[in-house]
Design an enzyme around this catalytic site. Sequence first.
Site, PDB file in Angstrom:
ATOM      1  N   LYS A  55       7.898 -17.944 -10.084  1.00 45.82           N
ATOM      2  CA  LYS A  55       7.286 -16.800 -10.768  1.00 45.82           C
ATOM      3  C   LYS A  55       6.076 -17.261 -11.587  1.00 45.82           C
ATOM      4  O   LYS A  55       6.173 -18.225 -12.359  1.00 45.82           O
ATOM      5  CB  LYS A  55       8.315 -16.141 -11.690  1.00 45.82           C
ATOM      6  CG  LYS A  55       7.785 -14.889 -12.343  1.00 45.82           C
ATOM      7  CD  LYS A  55       8.794 -14.250 -13.280  1.00 45.82           C
ATOM      8  CE  LYS A  55       8.159 -13.075 -13.990  1.00 45.82           C
ATOM      9  NZ  LYS A  55       9.005 -12.529 -15.041  1.00 45.82           N
ATOM     10  N   PRO A  87      -3.716 -11.661  10.887  1.00 46.41           N
ATOM     11  CA  PRO A  87      -4.061 -11.395  12.287  1.00 46.41           C
ATOM     12  C   PRO A  87      -4.187  -9.891  12.503  1.00 46.41           C
ATOM     13  O   PRO A  87      -3.477  -9.110  11.869  1.00 46.41           O
ATOM     14  CB  PRO A  87      -2.865 -11.952  13.065  1.00 46.41           C
ATOM     15  CG  PRO A  87      -1.766 -12.112  12.076  1.00 46.41           C
ATOM     16  CD  PRO A  87      -2.385 -12.240  10.723  1.00 46.41           C
ATOM     17  N   ASP A  88      -5.101  -9.484  13.376  1.00 50.56           N
ATOM     18  CA  ASP A  88      -5.193  -8.049  13.736  1.00 50.56           C
ATOM     19  C   ASP A  88      -4.231  -7.826  14.902  1.00 50.56           C
ATOM     20  O   ASP A  88      -4.521  -8.163  16.057  1.00 50.56           O
ATOM     21  CB  ASP A  88      -6.620  -7.668  14.120  1.00 50.56           C
ATOM     22  CG  ASP A  88      -6.751  -6.147  14.248  1.00 50.56           C
ATOM     23  OD1 ASP A  88      -5.849  -5.515  14.845  1.00 50.56           O
ATOM     24  OD2 ASP A  88      -7.739  -5.582  13.733  1.00 50.56           O
ATOM     25  N   ILE A  89      -3.078  -7.271  14.587  1.00 49.20           N
ATOM     26  CA  ILE A  89      -1.986  -7.163  15.568  1.00 49.20           C
ATOM     27  C   ILE A  89      -2.419  -6.290  16.739  1.00 49.20           C
ATOM     28  O   ILE A  89      -2.266  -6.655  17.909  1.00 49.20           O
ATOM     29  CB  ILE A  89      -0.720  -6.573  14.896  1.00 49.20           C
ATOM     30  CG1 ILE A  89      -0.353  -7.395  13.660  1.00 49.20           C
ATOM     31  CG2 ILE A  89       0.436  -6.518  15.880  1.00 49.20           C
ATOM     32  CD1 ILE A  89       0.693  -6.755  12.766  1.00 49.20           C
ATOM     33  N   PHE A 108      -4.171   3.690  14.984  1.00 50.01           N
ATOM     34  CA  PHE A 108      -4.310   4.683  13.914  1.00 50.01           C
ATOM     35  C   PHE A 108      -5.412   4.222  12.964  1.00 50.01           C
ATOM     36  O   PHE A 108      -5.669   3.023  12.846  1.00 50.01           O
ATOM     37  CB  PHE A 108      -2.993   4.831  13.145  1.00 50.01           C
ATOM     38  CG  PHE A 108      -2.205   6.018  13.604  1.00 50.01           C
ATOM     39  CD1 PHE A 108      -1.480   5.973  14.778  1.00 50.01           C
ATOM     40  CD2 PHE A 108      -2.224   7.201  12.866  1.00 50.01           C
ATOM     41  CE1 PHE A 108      -0.774   7.070  15.232  1.00 50.01           C
ATOM     42  CE2 PHE A 108      -1.516   8.309  13.305  1.00 50.01           C
ATOM     43  CZ  PHE A 108      -0.796   8.244  14.480  1.00 50.01           C
ATOM     44  N   ASN A 125       0.844  -1.205   0.000  1.00 55.26           N
ATOM     45  CA  ASN A 125       0.000   0.000   0.000  1.00 55.26           C
ATOM     46  C   ASN A 125       0.873   1.247   0.000  1.00 55.26           C
ATOM     47  O   ASN A 125       2.102   1.154  -0.014  1.00 55.26           O
ATOM     48  CB  ASN A 125      -0.963  -0.038   1.194  1.00 55.26           C
ATOM     49  CG  ASN A 125      -0.218  -0.090   2.505  1.00 55.26           C
ATOM     50  OD1 ASN A 125       0.512   0.822   2.852  1.00 55.26           O
ATOM     51  ND2 ASN A 125      -0.374  -1.199   3.234  1.00 55.26           N
ATOM     52  N   LYS A 169     -11.454  -2.535  18.400  1.00 55.46           N
ATOM     53  CA  LYS A 169     -10.115  -3.043  18.759  1.00 55.46           C
ATOM     54  C   LYS A 169      -9.838  -2.860  20.247  1.00 55.46           C
ATOM     55  O   LYS A 169      -8.780  -3.258  20.725  1.00 55.46           O
ATOM     56  CB  LYS A 169      -9.052  -2.335  17.918  1.00 55.46           C
ATOM     57  CG  LYS A 169      -9.299  -2.543  16.422  1.00 55.46           C
ATOM     58  CD  LYS A 169      -8.094  -2.240  15.553  1.00 55.46           C
ATOM     59  CE  LYS A 169      -8.487  -2.357  14.079  1.00 55.46           C
ATOM     60  NZ  LYS A 169      -7.457  -2.917  13.229  1.00 55.46           N
ATOM     61  N   LYS A 206     -13.726   1.772  14.961  1.00 54.85           N
ATOM     62  CA  LYS A 206     -12.479   0.997  15.004  1.00 54.85           C
ATOM     63  C   LYS A 206     -11.890   0.976  16.406  1.00 54.85           C
ATOM     64  O   LYS A 206     -11.423  -0.054  16.891  1.00 54.85           O
ATOM     65  CB  LYS A 206     -11.492   1.654  14.029  1.00 54.85           C
ATOM     66  CG  LYS A 206     -10.487   0.729  13.447  1.00 54.85           C
ATOM     67  CD  LYS A 206      -9.847   1.327  12.210  1.00 54.85           C
ATOM     68  CE  LYS A 206     -10.620   0.976  10.949  1.00 54.85           C
ATOM     69  NZ  LYS A 206      -9.975   1.412   9.724  1.00 54.85           N
ATOM     70  N   ASP A 222      -4.918  -6.307   5.307  1.00 56.10           N
ATOM     71  CA  ASP A 222      -5.960  -7.112   5.965  1.00 56.10           C
ATOM     72  C   ASP A 222      -5.879  -8.571   5.531  1.00 56.10           C
ATOM     73  O   ASP A 222      -6.234  -9.459   6.289  1.00 56.10           O
ATOM     74  CB  ASP A 222      -7.338  -6.536   5.636  1.00 56.10           C
ATOM     75  CG  ASP A 222      -7.559  -5.216   6.359  1.00 56.10           C
ATOM     76  OD1 ASP A 222      -7.142  -5.124   7.532  1.00 56.10           O
ATOM     77  OD2 ASP A 222      -8.115  -4.274   5.752  1.00 56.10           O
TER      78      ASP A 222
HETATM   79  O1  C5P Z   1      -6.357  -1.494   8.940  1.00 55.12           O
HETATM   80  P1  C5P Z   1      -7.155  -0.795   9.985  1.00 55.12           P
HETATM   81  O2  C5P Z   1      -7.759   0.471   9.499  1.00 55.12           O
HETATM   82  O3  C5P Z   1      -8.078  -1.697  10.756  1.00 55.12           O
HETATM   83  O4  C5P Z   1      -6.035  -0.296  11.044  1.00 55.12           O
HETATM   84  C1  C5P Z   1      -6.385   0.322  12.255  1.00 55.12           C
HETATM   85  C2  C5P Z   1      -5.318   0.088  13.276  1.00 55.12           C
HETATM   86  O5  C5P Z   1      -5.099  -1.294  13.472  1.00 55.12           O
HETATM   87  C3  C5P Z   1      -3.935   0.637  12.937  1.00 55.12           C
HETATM   88  O6  C5P Z   1      -3.382   1.086  14.169  1.00 55.12           O
HETATM   89  C4  C5P Z   1      -3.172  -0.553  12.400  1.00 55.12           C
HETATM   90  O7  C5P Z   1      -1.787  -0.421  12.616  1.00 55.12           O
HETATM   91  C5  C5P Z   1      -3.783  -1.678  13.191  1.00 55.12           C
HETATM   92  N1  C5P Z   1      -3.849  -2.969  12.478  1.00 55.12           N
HETATM   93  C6  C5P Z   1      -3.161  -4.073  12.950  1.00 55.12           C
HETATM   94  N2  C5P Z   1      -3.246  -5.283  12.324  1.00 55.12           N
HETATM   95  C7  C5P Z   1      -4.043  -5.426  11.247  1.00 55.12           C
HETATM   96  C8  C5P Z   1      -4.747  -4.339  10.744  1.00 55.12           C
HETATM   97  C9  C5P Z   1      -4.620  -3.114  11.376  1.00 55.12           C
HETATM   98  O8  C5P Z   1      -2.427  -3.923  13.942  1.00 55.12           O
HETATM   99  N3  C5P Z   1      -4.106  -6.603  10.664  1.00 55.12           N
END
Ligand code: C5P
Length: 396
Positions: free
Chosen positions: A288, A306-308, A324, A209, A342, A338, A278
Amino acid sequence: MLANKRLVFGITGGIAAYKTAELVRRTLEQGARIDVAMTEAACRFITPVTFQALSGRPVYTDLWDPRVPNNMAHIQLSRDADAILIAPASTDFIAKLAQGRADDLLSTLCIAKGDCPLLIAPAMNREMWLNPACQRNIQQLRDDGIFILGPGAGDQACGETGDGRMLEPHELLAELIAFFQPKLLAGKRVLMTAGPTSEPIDPIRVITNRSSGKMGYAIALAAQQAGARVHLISGPTALPAPYGVTRTSVESARQMHQAVMQAASDNDIFISVAAVADWYVSNASTQKLKKQADGAAPALEFALNPDILAEVAALPNGPYCVGFAAETDQLVEHAQAKRLRKKVPLLFGNLAQHAMNADDTALVLFDDEGHEQWPAQSKTQAASQLIKAIASRLYT
Ligand code: C5P
């Protein structure tokens, strides 16, 4: 970052003096005023004219300068200064300072400085630096309350390699800015993510991105300058590691996840600035991908990363989490949702089309109280305001 700061730069005889010209430029950009004083030896390496042109002010080289109305440049110069920086500081000048000698303008100025802070950036050959007499003098300066910046290690002008290089101009500027910052996060450990992630399709192609990493890197530096120990886990960016920050480089979201989860519990604060993908390509090829004769596009399959941030926020006794959100529309609604989803106490939102890869940003702060729009400002300024907002919630 140095608006209204009045600085005296002292230059002594060393080849690193040429780098101080760049330092003057970069420091002026931060809003400081600089008076330059040079020793006779410094003038053999670089001329006063260079510093006069750069600083826009007269340069002082002589204890008997008739331009100074009361003929006391050594007193006058330090009286209204916020700090004196000697860069480069030669072995001989360090010895002079340790002994309290005052036989030229710069050494006299340093003796006459009163409580004006004095910072020095040593620059010399590695054997000179390691010499017991020099080390003894450095210790004496530390005991006298003088701040020693560096030295760095690496290639030296003499052809040798080791300790004794003057810090680079951007490092000295970071030290100067840090010197004036309130230590709001003194002794705290901050873990951060920044930049984009990069998800392989095959060994050559990736999905990524537009995140440049500028916001996250500015926050890492601001946290370091506020006294924190900062560990930055960064996706691929073109940026150098912020000065004084430990950086771990990763590529994919799953690598970032692993690095963060390994370190999370050892930290007081987690600031998640990275634009994490995501999804990853679950059928990424080990070879390739080739164009098909019939023109068919490859059938990519995706799986959720995973959503870290959410995972760190759910840790028992985990760090204080800051998120963020970069949105293209309905920023307030999306960012608020959000933050709740989270389960983070604090989240900053901005509009992706204005913020991504830009040097400025207009952040919106979201917490339990609601939201607060901040003005458009440089990411450096926004980072410093953000650190204040975190510190005020946690430590006052
Ligand atoms: O991608 P998204 O808009 O949900 O991101 C919101 C927050 O979550 C950001 O702080 C981003 O660094 C974090 N995030 C994450 N892991 C993901 C997606 C987003 O830690 N897979």
